[in-house]
Design a protein around this motif. Structure first.
Motif, short mmCIF file in Angstrom:
data_model
loop_
_atom_site.label_atom_id
_atom_site.label_comp_id
_atom_site.label_asym_id
_atom_site.label_seq_id
_atom_site.Cartn_x
_atom_site.Cartn_y
_atom_site.Cartn_z
N ALA A 310 28.21 31.49 46.78
CA ALA A 310 28.36 30.26 46.22
C ALA A 310 27.52 30.36 44.97
CB ALA A 310 27.84 29.19 47.26
N GLU A 311 26.38 30.88 44.87
CA GLU A 311 25.49 30.97 43.85
C GLU A 311 26.04 31.77 42.73
OE1 GLU A 311 21.37 32.15 44.62
OE2 GLU A 311 21.19 30.11 45.84
N THR A 312 27.15 32.55 42.86
CA THR A 312 27.68 33.23 41.99
C THR A 312 29.12 32.71 41.57
OG1 THR A 312 26.92 35.34 42.70
CG2 THR A 312 28.80 35.63 41.52
N ALA A 313 29.80 32.13 42.57
CA ALA A 313 31.11 31.53 42.29
C ALA A 313 31.17 30.33 41.61
CB ALA A 313 31.71 31.29 43.61
N LEU A 314 30.16 29.50 41.77
CA LEU A 314 30.07 28.38 40.96
C LEU A 314 29.75 28.45 39.43
CD1 LEU A 314 30.02 25.26 40.76
CD2 LEU A 314 27.58 25.26 41.40
N PRO A 315 28.70 29.35 39.18
CA PRO A 315 28.58 29.44 37.61
C PRO A 315 29.68 30.26 37.17
CG PRO A 315 26.96 30.68 38.77
CD PRO A 315 27.70 29.56 39.61
N GLY A 316 30.03 31.52 37.78
CA GLY A 316 31.14 32.08 37.30
C GLY A 316 32.46 31.37 37.16
N GLY A 317 32.75 30.78 37.97
CA GLY A 317 33.89 29.62 38.13
C GLY A 317 33.91 28.77 36.99
N LEU A 318 32.70 28.34 36.59
CA LEU A 318 32.70 27.48 35.68
C LEU A 318 32.77 27.81 34.36
CD1 LEU A 318 31.44 24.60 34.89
CD2 LEU A 318 29.17 25.30 34.66
N LEU A 319 32.34 29.21 34.14
CA LEU A 319 32.50 30.10 32.82
C LEU A 319 34.13 30.08 32.67
CD1 LEU A 319 29.84 32.58 32.79
CD2 LEU A 319 29.65 30.37 31.55
N LEU A 320 34.71 30.46 33.58
CA LEU A 320 36.42 30.62 33.40
C LEU A 320 37.04 29.43 33.23
CD1 LEU A 320 38.62 32.61 33.63
CD2 LEU A 320 38.61 31.98 36.13
N PHE A 321 36.67 28.09 33.91
CA PHE A 321 37.06 26.87 33.62
C PHE A 321 36.83 26.51 32.15
CE2 PHE A 321 36.95 22.51 33.42
CZ PHE A 321 37.99 21.94 34.24
N GLY A 322 35.66 26.76 31.70
CA GLY A 322 35.12 26.29 30.37
C GLY A 322 36.04 26.84 29.37
N ALA A 323 36.31 28.23 29.62
CA ALA A 323 37.02 29.17 28.52
C ALA A 323 38.56 28.55 28.24
CB ALA A 323 37.31 30.65 28.85
N VAL A 324 39.35 28.29 29.45
CA VAL A 324 40.76 27.78 29.53
C VAL A 324 40.85 26.44 29.14
CG1 VAL A 324 42.65 27.67 31.01
CG2 VAL A 324 41.07 29.59 31.39
N PHE A 325 39.63 25.63 29.70
CA PHE A 325 39.74 24.06 29.21
C PHE A 325 39.51 24.03 27.89
CE2 PHE A 325 37.91 20.13 28.54
CZ PHE A 325 38.61 19.20 29.60
N ALA A 326 38.57 24.90 27.27
CA ALA A 326 38.43 24.78 25.66
C ALA A 326 39.64 24.79 25.09
CB ALA A 326 37.35 25.81 25.32
N ILE A 327 40.40 25.90 25.25
CA ILE A 327 41.95 26.02 24.76
C ILE A 327 42.86 24.88 24.80
CG2 ILE A 327 43.91 27.52 24.51
CD1 ILE A 327 42.09 29.78 24.98
N ASN A 328 42.91 24.41 26.05
CA ASN A 328 43.73 23.06 26.17
C ASN A 328 43.13 21.90 25.37
OD1 ASN A 328 45.54 22.98 28.69
ND2 ASN A 328 43.82 24.38 29.20
N SER A 329 41.69 21.78 25.36
CA SER A 329 41.11 20.63 24.52
C SER A 329 41.60 20.98 22.78
CB SER A 329 39.73 20.56 24.84
OG SER A 329 39.26 19.70 23.98
N SER A 330 41.45 22.27 22.73
CA SER A 330 41.68 22.35 21.23
C SER A 330 43.08 22.22 20.61
CB SER A 330 41.26 23.97 21.04
OG SER A 330 41.32 24.13 19.35
#
Length: 402
Positions: A310-330
Motif C-alpha cells: 500500500a505504501e508504494t501503490a498509493l504514491p506510485g498510482g497517484l503519479l500515474l494518475f496525475g500524468a494521464v489526468f494532466a493530459i486530459n485536463s490540458s
C-alpha cells in the motif's frame, strides 16, 4: 524593461496575464494546504474540513457563470484585478486570533477566495483567445497548455509553500506573508494590464449566460465529471490518509502533494507534444485519453483493500494518475478556448468553468464524507465510476478537428 518593450503587444499581455495568474495560484495553493493541515491539527474531522471549503466551491460555480457575463461587459482586465483584490480580503479575514477563527468565519473567507480564484482563472483563460489569431489553432493549443501547466506547477509550489510556512512561522504569520506578496502583485496588475481586454462589442444580456452550443455543453459535462473524479479522493481524503494512516508529517504531506502538482503541471505544458504534432485534438482524442484514466483509481483501491504494497501503490498510482489526468485536463482547456466565440469569449469559458467548479464542489463534499464513512479506497472506487461516465459523455463531442 527594454527587452519587454521589444516584444509584441500580444506577447507582453500574455506574459502579464500569466504572471498575474501565477502569483494568484501560488497564494491559493498555499492557502489550501494551510487550512487543511492547520484545522486537521486542531482536531477537525475530514467532513468538517471539507465543509470549510463548501462555500469556496459553491461560489466558484456562481462566479464562473456570472463572471463570464461580467467579463464580456466590463473587460477581462477588470475581472482579473477584482479577483486579486478579493483574495487579499480573504487572506485578511484569516488574520484574526485563533479563538475568532470559527467555522462560519473561515467558510466566509473561503467563499471570497472561491470567487477570487474563479474570476482570475476565467479571465486568464479567456484572455488567450483574444491574443491568438483564429487561424493559429496550433499556437493556441501551445499557449493554453503552457498557461495551464505552469499554473498547476505554481499551485504545487503553493502546496509546498503552505506546508513550509506553517511549519516555520505558524498559521497567522504565513497568512500575513501571502497577503503582502499578493498586494504587491495586485498593484502592479492595476498599472500594467491593458484596459478593456476581452470586452464584448455588444453588451450581452444576463439571459445569455447559458451556452447554446451542443459541443460546449457536452465538454462542460465531461469536465464536471472529470474534476469530480479527481477531487473525490485528492482534496480531503488523500492528505488526511497520508497523515493519519501512513503517519506522514505535515511537511511530508505538503512536499509530496507539491511535487505531484508540479509534475502534473509539467505534463500539461507538454501535452501538445505528447498527444501528437500532426493533428489538433478533437472529441475522439478526448475520449481515448479519458478511457486510459478509468482503471487507475480502481487499481489503487484494490491494492489498498488487499494491503498489497500500500505504501508504494498509493504514491506510485497517484503519479500515474496525475500524468494521464494532466493530459486530459490540458486537452479540455484547449478545446473550450477553441470552441468559444471570439466576441464575448468569457461567456462560453465562464459557463464551462462553472461546470468545472461544480465538479470540484461535488468531489470536495464527497471526499470528506466518504472518507469519514468508508475510507480512501471507497473514494477511489467512486472516482473510477465518475471517469467511466466522463468517457460516455466525451463520445458526444464532435469527431473532427476543432
Amino acid at each position: 524593461m527594454p527587452m519587454l518593450s521589444a516584444l509584441s503587444p500580444q506577447l507582453r499581455q500574455y506574459m502579464l496575464v500569466t504572471a498575474n495568474y501565477w502569483a494568484f495560484t501560488l497564494t491559493d495553493g498555499a492557502l489550501r494546504m494551510l487550512v487543511v493541515l492547520h484545522f486537521y491539527s486542531l482536531g477537525y474531522s475530514g467532513l468538517a474540513i471539507a465543509m470549510l471549503f463548501l462555500f469556496y466551491e459553491i461560489f466558484g460555480v456562481i462566479t464562473n457563470l456570472v463572471g463570464g457575463w461580467l467579463g464580456a461587459r466590463i473587460g477581462l482586465n477588470k475581472t482579473m484585478n477584482i479577483g486579486l483584490l478579493l483574495q487579499i480580503l480573504a487572506l485578511a479575514m484569516l488574520l484574526l486570533p485563533a479563538e475568532y477563527l470559527i467555522v462560519p468565519w473561515v467558510m466566509a473567507a473561503q467563499a471570497l477566495s472561491g470567487i477570487a480564484k474563479d474570476l482570475n482563472k476565467m479571465s486568464a483563460k479567456s484572455s488567450i483567445k483574444m491574443l491568438v489569431a483564429d487561424d493559429a489553432q496550433s499556437s493556441l493549443f501551445k499557449w493554453v497548455a503552457m498557461l495551464t501547466g505552469s499554473k498547476n506547477a505554481l499551485k504545487g509550489i503553493g502546496f509546498f509553500l503552505g506546508g513550509l510556512l506553517l511549519s516555520l512561522y505558524g498559521f497567522s504569520m504565513a497568512i500575513l506573508l501571502l497577503l503582502l506578496m499578493l498586494t504587491a502583485v495586485w498593484l502592479f496588475s492595476l498599472w500594467r494590464l491593458k484596459a478593456d481586454l476581452g470586452k464584448s462589442k455588444t453588451k450581452p444580456k444576463f439571459t445569455e449566460l447559458l451556452s447554446k452550443s451542443r459541443a460546449i455543453n457536452a465538454l462542460s459535462a465531461a469536465r464536471m465529471l472529470l474534476f469530480g473524479a479527481r477531487d473525490v479522493w485528492f482534496v480531503i481524503a488523500l492528505p488526511l490518509a497520508l497523515a493519519s494512516q501512513f503517519g506522514w508529517s505535515h511537511w511530508a504531506v505538503g512536499s509530496f502533494l507539491a511535487l505531484w502538482v508540479i509534475g502534473y503541471g509539467a505534463v500539461q505544458s507538454a501535452a501538445p507534444m505528447l498527444t501528437g504534432k500532426t493533428r489538433l485534438p478533437d472529441g475522439r482524442t478526448l475520449t481515448l485519453w479519458a478511457l486510459l484514466l478509468c482503471a487507475i483509481p480502481a487499481a489503487i483501491a484494490v491494492a489498498l483493500q488487499q494491503q498489497w504494497q500500500a505504501e508504494t501503490a498509493l504514491p506510485g498510482g497517484l503519479l500515474l494518475f496525475g500524468a494521464v489526468f494532466a493530459i486530459n485536463s490540458s486537452l479540455h482547456s484547449y478545446m473550450i478556448v477553441s470552441y468559444a466565440k471570439s466576441d464575448g469569449v468569457s461567456l462560453d469559458v465562464g459557463f464551462y468553468y462553472m461546470a468545472n467548479a461544480m465538479g470540484r464542489l461535488i468531489g470536495t463534499v464527497l471526499s470528506g464524507w466518504v472518507y469519514q464513512q468508508a475510507g480512501l479506497a471507497a473514494c477511489l472506487w467512486i472516482s473510477s465510476a465518475m471517469l467511466v461516465a466522463t468517457v460516455l459523455v466525451s463520445t458526444l463531442l464532435p469527431k473532427h478537428q476543432a
